[in-house]
Design a protein around this motif. Sequence first.
Motif, PDB file in Angstrom:
ATOM      1  N   THR A  21      59.296 -36.773  53.670  1.00  0.00           N
ATOM      2  CA  THR A  21      59.460 -35.942  54.856  1.00  0.00           C
ATOM      3  C   THR A  21      58.561 -34.729  54.705  1.00  0.00           C
ATOM      4  N   VAL A  22      57.663 -34.546  55.654  1.00  0.00           N
ATOM      5  CA  VAL A  22      56.686 -33.447  55.560  1.00  0.00           C
ATOM      6  C   VAL A  22      56.595 -32.738  56.903  1.00  0.00           C
ATOM      7  N   THR A  82      62.714 -29.831  50.338  1.00  0.00           N
ATOM      8  CA  THR A  82      62.552 -30.955  51.266  1.00  0.00           C
ATOM      9  C   THR A  82      62.391 -32.282  50.531  1.00  0.00           C
ATOM     10  N   LYS A  83      62.081 -32.248  49.268  1.00  0.00           N
ATOM     11  CA  LYS A  83      61.978 -33.480  48.482  1.00  0.00           C
ATOM     12  C   LYS A  83      62.365 -33.204  47.033  1.00  0.00           C
ATOM     13  N   PHE A  90      56.391 -37.411  38.940  1.00  0.00           N
ATOM     14  CA  PHE A  90      57.510 -36.767  39.603  1.00  0.00           C
ATOM     15  C   PHE A  90      56.962 -35.856  40.692  1.00  0.00           C
ATOM     16  N   VAL A  91      57.544 -35.971  41.894  1.00  0.00           N
ATOM     17  CA  VAL A  91      57.087 -35.188  43.038  1.00  0.00           C
ATOM     18  C   VAL A  91      58.267 -34.412  43.599  1.00  0.00           C
ATOM     19  N   ALA A  92      58.054 -33.126  43.868  1.00  0.00           N
ATOM     20  CA  ALA A  92      59.086 -32.278  44.469  1.00  0.00           C
ATOM     21  C   ALA A  92      58.403 -31.334  45.448  1.00  0.00           C
ATOM     22  N   ARG A  93      59.150 -30.975  46.499  1.00  0.00           N
ATOM     23  CA  ARG A  93      58.541 -30.149  47.534  1.00  0.00           C
ATOM     24  C   ARG A  93      59.623 -29.256  48.131  1.00  0.00           C
ATOM     25  N   GLY A 101      49.478 -31.447  36.147  1.00  0.00           N
ATOM     26  CA  GLY A 101      50.041 -31.035  37.429  1.00  0.00           C
ATOM     27  C   GLY A 101      50.993 -29.862  37.333  1.00  0.00           C
ATOM     28  N   LEU A 102      50.920 -29.095  36.242  1.00  0.00           N
ATOM     29  CA  LEU A 102      51.774 -27.912  36.136  1.00  0.00           C
ATOM     30  C   LEU A 102      51.466 -26.954  37.287  1.00  0.00           C
ATOM     31  N   GLY A 103      52.515 -26.453  37.927  1.00  0.00           N
ATOM     32  CA  GLY A 103      52.331 -25.526  39.030  1.00  0.00           C
ATOM     33  C   GLY A 103      52.030 -26.193  40.358  1.00  0.00           C
ATOM     34  N   THR A 104      52.033 -27.536  40.395  1.00  0.00           N
ATOM     35  CA  THR A 104      51.801 -28.261  41.654  1.00  0.00           C
ATOM     36  C   THR A 104      53.037 -29.059  42.028  1.00  0.00           C
ATOM     37  N   GLU A 105      52.985 -29.698  43.196  1.00  0.00           N
ATOM     38  CA  GLU A 105      54.124 -30.493  43.640  1.00  0.00           C
ATOM     39  C   GLU A 105      54.251 -31.815  42.893  1.00  0.00           C
TER      40      GLU A 105
END
Length: 520
Positions: free
Chosen positions: A93-94, A219-220, A235-238, A273-277
Amino acid sequence: MKKTLTLLLALLVCVTAAALPAYATDPTPAPSATPAPTATPEPTATPAPTATPAPTATPAPTATPAPTATPAPSATPAPTATVTITKHPLGETVNKGGTAVFVARADNATAIIWRIVSSDASNTVQAADAHSYFGVDVEGLGTERLTLSNIPLTMDGWRVEAKFEGPGGPVYSNGALIHVNNTPESTPAPTPAPTATPAPGATPAPTATPAPGEKVSITKHPTGETVDEGGMAIFVARADNATAIVWRIVSNDTSNTVQAADARSYFGATVEGLGTERLVISDIPASMDGWRVEAKFEGPGGPVYSNGALIRVNGAQLKEPSISAQPKGLSLETGQTGTLTVSAATAKGTLRFQWYSNTANSNAGGTAIEGATASSYTPKEIPGTTYYYVTVKSVDNGRESPNVVSEAVAVSYPAAAETEAPAESEAPETQEPAPSTVPLVPVTDATTESEAPAAETAEGQGRDEGRNASSAVERAGKALNVLTVVGIVLAVTAVAGGAAALVMRNRAGDEDEDEDDEEE
């Protein structure tokens, strides 16, 4: 005399001569002439054998053509393992113009092709054509991770799926739904009118304090990953309104937290990916099994934490716990209670206990005690000695470690006292005394009057002994059945009656003898 001898001699000669002609005087007969040998007839000439006709040459057999060698069957190749999907992409969901990441993975795949399918499955767009079709930016074509950026509102409701090529034909993943929020575009701030020069002496109006920003809204959340030892997980988080994201790795019992930036030194894993989603962890060791990855979003109102995404490492063995303090035995009195306690520790997961009882001094082969599943147990009061032990194991996310078994300990209570048999009711008053145990000697005709007093004395002594015996019977009657006593009494009474009758007959005989003596 001489003449006689001469005659005898002559006679002897005559006799001798008569006897010898056949042997000595007959001449040896001339040998018969050997007949001339019969002429051996000339052998009849053996007729020359008829020449055996030369055998007709057997025609050489026509060479049987060698059978065409049957080609050895080609070894049937072992069936190639078919494609097996191990991870399906998840929905995203974006906001309009946002970014979404989709991850899919399969074993035995030779290629991966990303596709975008309409909600009714009537239209399929290759991800490679998404830019020209939707105006979206695409990264990661042909890899396990597809990134879509600048997602337009027109993609709302479409699904992203992965097509894996490999042995046995293509295999398709589940479709991951894209949901696009219609976030209104910000209206450009109007050009401010030139500030009027304040009139001299006019106090300027105070600057308005800006309204505080909105709080962070996730949202994620990241989702769990299952990998082989040494594998990779993404792993993805938002979140909306977040000013920063910090990735953390937390132990299953939340007692230990490692910053993802320190994962290299703590676990030996590689982190990107430290500091990214999107956080990528590679070279995952077995020691990370059961840990969780979470995102910490900084923003107005303080930090907000995502859910923890579980890492499962295939083949990782859950380590058994250790017992730090063994239970101790108890020696209790009747009515007392005591508690058995064990102390144990585990590196991962939670502890599970089970107490056992045993009749032998052993920590094997006992009986599990229902409901005794805590670190302590209060045994029931059982006379004598009973042995107890406990097993402990670690449990983590549905997996269990091997059991660790404590020592067997004894719990003792006094043995049960033997209960005396209840005293039997005393014999009824009508019971006749037992007869004397002195054997009765029948009175013979030779009995004299002087023997009567002795008999009476013996009878009196018998009565005394009978009374003694009666007392003994009364004492013994406490342990005997009433029916048995009554039977004995009846039998003794019958014997006593017979003895009394015998004594009376003897006395009557004595009186008759006395009368006879008086008459004489």
